[in-house]
Write a protein that holds these residues in place. Sequence first.
Motif, PDB file in Angstrom:
ATOM      1  N   PRO A  74       1.108  -5.027   7.313  1.00  0.00           N
ATOM      2  CA  PRO A  74      -0.428  -4.574   8.779  1.00  0.00           C
ATOM      3  C   PRO A  74      -1.224  -3.936   8.265  1.00  0.00           C
ATOM      4  O   PRO A  74      -1.451  -2.929   8.061  1.00  0.00           O
ATOM      5  N   ASN A  75      -2.238  -4.344   8.609  1.00  0.00           N
ATOM      6  CA  ASN A  75      -3.584  -3.839   8.155  1.00  0.00           C
ATOM      7  C   ASN A  75      -3.825  -3.436   6.991  1.00  0.00           C
ATOM      8  O   ASN A  75      -4.531  -2.601   6.433  1.00  0.00           O
ATOM      9  N   GLU A  76      -3.764  -4.604   5.962  1.00  0.00           N
ATOM     10  CA  GLU A  76      -3.893  -4.544   4.852  1.00  0.00           C
ATOM     11  C   GLU A  76      -4.302  -5.979   4.540  1.00  0.00           C
ATOM     12  O   GLU A  76      -4.480  -6.499   5.438  1.00  0.00           O
ATOM     13  N   ALA A  77      -4.991  -5.826   3.780  1.00  0.00           N
ATOM     14  CA  ALA A  77      -6.129  -7.483   3.474  1.00  0.00           C
ATOM     15  C   ALA A  77      -6.255  -7.820   1.502  1.00  0.00           C
ATOM     16  O   ALA A  77      -5.564  -6.721   1.076  1.00  0.00           O
ATOM     17  N   ILE A  78      -5.922  -8.875   1.380  1.00  0.00           N
ATOM     18  CA  ILE A  78      -6.073  -9.457  -0.065  1.00  0.00           C
ATOM     19  C   ILE A  78      -7.573  -9.960  -0.493  1.00  0.00           C
ATOM     20  O   ILE A  78      -7.846 -11.068   0.451  1.00  0.00           O
ATOM     21  N   VAL A  79      -8.351  -9.702  -1.350  1.00  0.00           N
ATOM     22  CA  VAL A  79      -9.211 -11.059  -1.423  1.00  0.00           C
ATOM     23  C   VAL A  79      -8.935 -11.237  -2.797  1.00  0.00           C
ATOM     24  O   VAL A  79      -8.659 -10.417  -3.900  1.00  0.00           O
ATOM     25  N   LEU A  80      -9.168 -12.289  -2.484  1.00  0.00           N
ATOM     26  CA  LEU A  80      -8.637 -13.703  -3.338  1.00  0.00           C
ATOM     27  C   LEU A  80      -9.690 -14.555  -4.135  1.00  0.00           C
ATOM     28  O   LEU A  80     -10.793 -14.741  -3.371  1.00  0.00           O
ATOM     29  N   THR A  89      -9.951 -14.466   1.969  1.00  0.00           N
ATOM     30  CA  THR A  89      -9.168 -13.248   2.460  1.00  0.00           C
ATOM     31  C   THR A  89      -8.099 -13.460   3.268  1.00  0.00           C
ATOM     32  O   THR A  89      -8.147 -14.477   3.941  1.00  0.00           O
ATOM     33  N   LEU A  90      -6.802 -13.120   2.407  1.00  0.00           N
ATOM     34  CA  LEU A  90      -5.947 -13.205   3.133  1.00  0.00           C
ATOM     35  C   LEU A  90      -5.748 -11.482   3.940  1.00  0.00           C
ATOM     36  O   LEU A  90      -5.223 -10.431   3.759  1.00  0.00           O
ATOM     37  N   LYS A  91      -5.574 -11.599   5.550  1.00  0.00           N
ATOM     38  CA  LYS A  91      -5.418 -10.347   6.132  1.00  0.00           C
ATOM     39  C   LYS A  91      -3.956 -10.783   7.372  1.00  0.00           C
ATOM     40  O   LYS A  91      -3.827  -9.534   7.791  1.00  0.00           O
ATOM     41  N   ARG A  92      -3.697 -11.822   7.784  1.00  0.00           N
ATOM     42  CA  ARG A  92      -2.460 -12.163   7.728  1.00  0.00           C
ATOM     43  C   ARG A  92      -1.060 -10.956   8.212  1.00  0.00           C
ATOM     44  O   ARG A  92      -0.979 -11.115   6.373  1.00  0.00           O
ATOM     45  N   ASP A  93      -0.401 -10.046   8.394  1.00  0.00           N
ATOM     46  CA  ASP A  93       0.794  -9.922   7.640  1.00  0.00           C
ATOM     47  C   ASP A  93       1.894 -10.441   7.442  1.00  0.00           C
ATOM     48  O   ASP A  93       2.283 -11.737   8.653  1.00  0.00           O
ATOM     49  N   GLY A  94       2.871 -10.308   6.968  1.00  0.00           N
ATOM     50  CA  GLY A  94       4.011 -11.478   6.488  1.00  0.00           C
ATOM     51  C   GLY A  94       3.576 -11.905   5.098  1.00  0.00           C
ATOM     52  O   GLY A  94       3.128 -11.173   4.019  1.00  0.00           O
ATOM     53  N   PHE A  95       4.611 -13.192   4.689  1.00  0.00           N
ATOM     54  CA  PHE A  95       5.118 -13.123   3.258  1.00  0.00           C
ATOM     55  C   PHE A  95       4.509 -14.485   2.940  1.00  0.00           C
ATOM     56  O   PHE A  95       4.684 -15.708   3.942  1.00  0.00           O
ATOM     57  N   LYS A 124      -7.665   0.277   7.199  1.00  0.00           N
ATOM     58  CA  LYS A 124      -6.985   1.175   8.728  1.00  0.00           C
ATOM     59  C   LYS A 124      -8.256   2.169   8.529  1.00  0.00           C
ATOM     60  O   LYS A 124      -9.193   2.017   7.942  1.00  0.00           O
ATOM     61  N   ALA A 125      -7.709   2.291  10.011  1.00  0.00           N
ATOM     62  CA  ALA A 125      -9.424   3.546  10.757  1.00  0.00           C
ATOM     63  C   ALA A 125      -9.059   5.352   9.043  1.00  0.00           C
ATOM     64  O   ALA A 125      -8.263   5.426   9.134  1.00  0.00           O
ATOM     65  N   MET A 126     -10.306   5.013   8.674  1.00  0.00           N
ATOM     66  CA  MET A 126     -10.429   6.087   7.437  1.00  0.00           C
ATOM     67  C   MET A 126     -11.689   7.253   7.563  1.00  0.00           C
ATOM     68  O   MET A 126     -12.139   7.638   8.419  1.00  0.00           O
ATOM     69  N   THR A 127     -11.033   8.555   7.349  1.00  0.00           N
ATOM     70  CA  THR A 127     -11.988  10.095   7.931  1.00  0.00           C
ATOM     71  C   THR A 127     -12.126  10.204   6.683  1.00  0.00           C
ATOM     72  O   THR A 127     -11.565  10.139   5.567  1.00  0.00           O
ATOM     73  N   LEU A 128     -13.899  10.393   6.595  1.00  0.00           N
ATOM     74  CA  LEU A 128     -13.949  11.713   5.508  1.00  0.00           C
ATOM     75  C   LEU A 128     -15.265  12.652   5.874  1.00  0.00           C
ATOM     76  O   LEU A 128     -15.717  12.767   7.653  1.00  0.00           O
ATOM     77  N   ASN A 129     -14.196  13.851   5.875  1.00  0.00           N
ATOM     78  CA  ASN A 129     -14.997  14.512   5.973  1.00  0.00           C
ATOM     79  C   ASN A 129     -15.774  15.247   5.106  1.00  0.00           C
ATOM     80  O   ASN A 129     -15.702  15.829   3.950  1.00  0.00           O
TER      81      ASN A 129
END
Length: 312
Positions: A74-80, A89-95, A124-129
């Motif tokens: 979840p909340n991951e993607a692969i750019v092909l 881009t594959l964005k759905r979670d699963g196999f 995911k939401a990321m934080t830059l301090n």
Amino acid sequence: MNDNVTEKQIKGVNGWLALAIIILSFAASVAVAIIGISMLTTTENTGFIGVVLLGIIMFVICAICANGFKIISPNEAIVLTFFGKYHGTLKRDGFFFVNPLCTAVSPVNTLAGGLIGRKKLSLKAMTLNNEKQKVNDEEGNPIEIGVVVIWRIVDTAKAVFAVENYSTYISTQTDSAIRQVARQYPYDVSDNGDEKSLRGSSQEIANILKAELQERVNMAGLEILEARISNLAYAPEIAAAMLQRQQAAAIIAARQKIVDGAVSMVDMALKKLSDNKVCELDDERKAAMVSNLLVVLCGNKDAQPIVNSGSV
């Protein structure tokens, strides 16, 4: 790669179905090769060499297809990419199973928890301090300001192909946006009555900073969820002088309020004495009374009463 490339999502084939087919194909290729070898040794018919080659080719194809399996959390993607061209881009979670000749692009992301060589992008939401930096406000005063930015990737293709390192890119653009916004507003409310200031209009400045930063990172496929000032102070070299200035301004404002209240109370006292006909005061005694009341009301210390036993 075109600079205007945008994200294109691909669905992929169910990985479990593809896995079952490839396992059966592996078994079939081995069986064909074994049958061809056995028939070749028993009958010595060179025609079965083609059967053996067919089994070997089937085995190699199955081995290549095994590279097409992708696992997405979840909340991951692969750019092909397909031979250097963006495939999707594959964005759905699963196999899933995708074209085995496609290559997963390794995003360069050394700031947001990713490492060079990792094949997946985090959505995911990321934080830059952002570290404190010294800038000048609208009045030219040196100040130290730090910002916290919450962001995420919304267009994976732009994040990978449009910029070299999207995390470094957003950090650099944040520094630039801070300087741009800070020099448009004073640290505190200025003497000319400017409504907005870095210290007093935190929500308005946050919205302006967010809009400014969003405009800068659109080309990288990033979305700014929130941008807020986390640290704001005068630079050390002028901090003491500005503190004295603030204290003086506070004292003047307090004195003005005290004087306004004292004048109102004196006026009320004189009117009450006159309306109730308590006593008749000439101008000289009114002036003396006003002076005494103002001293009592505006003084820093408690008044020491003196009882006058003579005439009023």
